[in-house]
Design a protein around this motif. Structure first.
Motif, short mmCIF file in Angstrom:
data_model
loop_
_atom_site.label_atom_id
_atom_site.label_comp_id
_atom_site.label_asym_id
_atom_site.label_seq_id
_atom_site.Cartn_x
_atom_site.Cartn_y
_atom_site.Cartn_z
N LEU A 105 -12.17 -3.62 -7.68
CA LEU A 105 -13.63 -4.04 -7.18
C LEU A 105 -13.19 -4.07 -5.96
N ARG A 106 -12.06 -4.59 -5.82
CA ARG A 106 -11.11 -4.35 -4.01
C ARG A 106 -10.57 -3.79 -3.48
N ILE A 107 -10.54 -3.13 -4.79
CA ILE A 107 -9.98 -1.60 -3.61
C ILE A 107 -11.14 -0.71 -3.63
N LEU A 108 -11.80 -0.45 -4.42
CA LEU A 108 -13.64 -0.19 -4.03
C LEU A 108 -14.06 -0.46 -2.92
N PHE A 109 -13.82 -1.88 -2.95
CA PHE A 109 -14.14 -2.38 -1.89
C PHE A 109 -14.25 -2.02 0.11
N CYS A 110 -12.52 -1.26 -0.45
CA CYS A 110 -11.76 -1.46 0.89
C CYS A 110 -12.21 0.30 1.05
N LYS A 111 -12.41 0.96 -0.69
CA LYS A 111 -13.10 2.73 -0.30
C LYS A 111 -14.32 3.00 0.26
N ASP A 112 -14.76 1.56 0.80
CA ASP A 112 -16.48 1.74 0.72
C ASP A 112 -17.34 2.08 0.03
N ILE A 113 -16.88 2.07 -1.37
CA ILE A 113 -17.75 2.92 -2.70
C ILE A 113 -18.24 1.26 -2.85
N LYS A 114 -20.02 1.79 -2.83
CA LYS A 114 -21.34 0.54 -2.58
C LYS A 114 -22.11 0.89 -3.79
N LEU A 115 -21.56 2.17 -4.73
CA LEU A 115 -22.12 2.31 -6.03
C LEU A 115 -21.64 3.11 -7.28
N LEU A 116 -21.44 2.52 -8.50
CA LEU A 116 -20.06 3.18 -9.83
C LEU A 116 -21.12 4.25 -10.10
N PRO A 117 -20.39 5.05 -10.76
CA PRO A 117 -20.42 6.42 -10.67
C PRO A 117 -20.97 5.70 -12.97
N GLU A 118 -22.05 7.01 -14.02
CA GLU A 118 -21.89 6.29 -14.86
C GLU A 118 -20.37 5.69 -16.28
N ARG A 145 1.00 -1.38 -0.33
CA ARG A 145 -0.50 -0.23 0.01
C ARG A 145 0.79 1.35 0.15
N ASN A 146 0.48 2.27 -0.83
CA ASN A 146 1.43 3.09 -1.21
C ASN A 146 0.29 4.60 -1.12
N GLU A 147 -0.35 5.09 0.02
CA GLU A 147 -1.64 6.25 0.19
C GLU A 147 -1.71 6.92 0.96
N THR A 148 -2.35 8.03 0.05
CA THR A 148 -1.92 9.71 0.03
C THR A 148 -3.18 10.06 0.31
N ASN A 149 -3.30 11.74 0.29
CA ASN A 149 -4.59 12.21 0.11
C ASN A 149 -5.79 11.71 -0.66
N VAL A 202 -2.74 -1.27 -8.93
CA VAL A 202 -4.28 -0.73 -9.07
C VAL A 202 -3.68 0.58 -8.56
N SER A 203 -4.28 1.40 -8.90
CA SER A 203 -3.92 3.12 -8.92
C SER A 203 -5.31 3.85 -8.92
N TYR A 204 -5.23 4.16 -7.27
CA TYR A 204 -7.01 4.84 -7.21
C TYR A 204 -6.56 6.65 -6.48
N GLU A 205 -7.08 7.75 -7.52
CA GLU A 205 -7.22 8.68 -7.27
C GLU A 205 -8.23 9.28 -7.05
N SER A 206 -8.37 9.91 -6.03
CA SER A 206 -9.57 10.80 -5.28
C SER A 206 -9.73 12.62 -6.17
N TYR A 207 -10.55 12.41 -6.54
CA TYR A 207 -10.11 14.41 -6.75
C TYR A 207 -11.47 15.24 -5.10
N LEU A 208 -11.05 15.37 -3.89
CA LEU A 208 -11.98 15.84 -3.16
C LEU A 208 -12.98 16.74 -3.18
N GLU A 209 -12.56 17.82 -4.36
CA GLU A 209 -13.22 18.88 -4.79
C GLU A 209 -14.67 19.08 -5.24
#
Length: 384
Positions: free
Chosen positions: A244-257, A191-195, A213-220
């Motif tokens: 999907l494993r990362i989305l499960f860890c991030k508590d993401i319940k629904l997929l965007p369009e 794991r290498n996690e930042t904001n 797997v790379s996960y990017e979050s746009y907080l704005e």
């Protein structure tokens, strides 16, 4: 073909049909497949099993050395085109999972089975139109079954599964459920996690290899993006089990369009298509007429149920139906006098006539049942 595609459609990925490659391999290297040899199995591994280029190169060298075919002309020529058939190179192309020309071959087979060389042009087009009608009818039947049947969900309580069960077509929903089922076999080893950006290394039980797997979050704006080194989403437009494993860890319940390709959706035909002149295209008028027929039936049946226990309301509805029937007949006569035969009028005529003579569902077509001919499978095709 390669030169023409590169010149006319430079953004198109040109791939070779894997089925024809296997057939050519049997033709040129049949002597290596005798007496219990595993050459064909090892060749298939090079074609399908390796997602990393270095693994493919090592396996290819081992194949040449093991069977002593370093100087084989056909193997060297097919190796020069490896970007067009090896999985590790094809995974960067948007192929929707297609690796062969099975679609065009199926159509060619259907046409050849019902035509003869001595047919004139009129007879040929009559046979061709019959084939098109059969394929459209089968498509209409599958579309009807898709809308009427509820898909089987392996995880009833998952919000993500419930969301996609209402969106995806049954075949694609089953593929997604398979990826969701594989989530339980994945492990996060790094794991290498930042904001903003998080990077993970995923492994799977009983499978070799690692996936990044790379996960990017746009907080704005609350949006996010995810990519995986297996490139399944870029190739299939369906999320892989690693993502999907990362989305499960991030508590993401629904997929965007943006992660749901409309091509795989039940409502893929809802938007109108236009030709080069901007005119709407109706691929098959029966699809639209069947849709209108089902909508009218549901509303009229609900109305009949509501007024069935009230004689005054029932009489009012009956008079309204007779009045509507007169208006519909007048509209049809007016259109016939002006020579209008559009798809809307045909659909209306179909609805009016079907409401008195047909029930909901499909009726078997009259006439003798056509015998289905399929290409005989060789021993190569029957290998798993």
């Amino acid at each position: 073909m390669k030169r023409a595609l590169k010149e006319i459609m430079p953004l198109t990925k040109h791939g070779l049909c894997t089925w024809h490659i296997m057939r050519n391999g049997v033709k040129h290297l049949g002597n290596l497949m005798k007496d219990g040899s595993h050459f064909l199995r090892d060749f298939k591994k090079c074609m399908y099993d390796y997602e990393e280029e270095i693994d493919f190169e090592n396996s290819w060298r081992d194949l040449l050395v093991k069977y002593n075919v370093e100087e084989n002309t056909w193997l060297n020529s097919i190796y020069q085109k490896k970007e067009k058939w090896a999985t590790c190179y094809m995974k960067n192309a948007f192929t929707l999972g297609m690796r062969s020309t099975q679609l065009s071959e199926s159509i060619n087979s259907d046409i050849k089975n019902c035509t003869r060389p001595n047919l004139n042009i009129n007879q040929f087009f009559k046979q061709f139109e019959r084939i098109v009608q059969e394929k459209r009818y089968n498509e209409l039947q599958h579309d009807y079954e898709m809308r009427q049947k509820i898909p089987r969900m392996i995880v009833q309580s998952s919000p993500l599964i419930r969301q996609l069960s209402q969106i995806y077509t049954p075949p694609m929903f089953n593929l997604f459920q398979r990826e969701w089922d594989l989530v339980s076999t994945t492990n996060i080893i790094e794991r290498n996690e930042t904001n903003v950006c998080c990077n993970y290394v995923i492994t799977m039980v009983d499978e070799k290899g690692e996936w990044n797997v790379s996960y990017e979050s746009y907080l704005e704006n609350g949006e996010w993006a995810i990519t995986c080194s297996c490139r399944k989403f870029e190739q299939w437009e369906i999320l892989c089990c690693h993502s999907l494993r990362i989305l499960f860890c991030k508590d993401i319940k629904l997929l965007p369009e943006k992660y749901i390709l409309k091509r795989w959706a039940r409502h893929a035909r809802s938007d109108a298509m236009s030709d080069h002149g901007g005119k709407p295209i109706n691929v098959d008028p029966r699809l639209e007429s069947s849709k209108q027929y089902k909508q009218l039936c549901s509303r009229l049946l609900r109305l009949a149920h509501d007024v069935s226990d009230d004689s005054e309301a029932c009489t009012m509805v009956w008079e309204g139906v007779l009045e509507l029937k007169k208006k519909v007949v007048a509209i049809r006569l007016n259109n016939q006098s002006h020579g209008t035969h559009g798809t809307t009028i045909k659909a209306t005529q179909h609805v009016v006539e079907s409401s008195t003579s047909k029930g909901i569902g499909f009726k078997k077509k009259d006439g003798p049942k056509q015998k289905k001919y399929r290409r005989l499978k060789s021993w190569v095709d029957e290998l798993k």
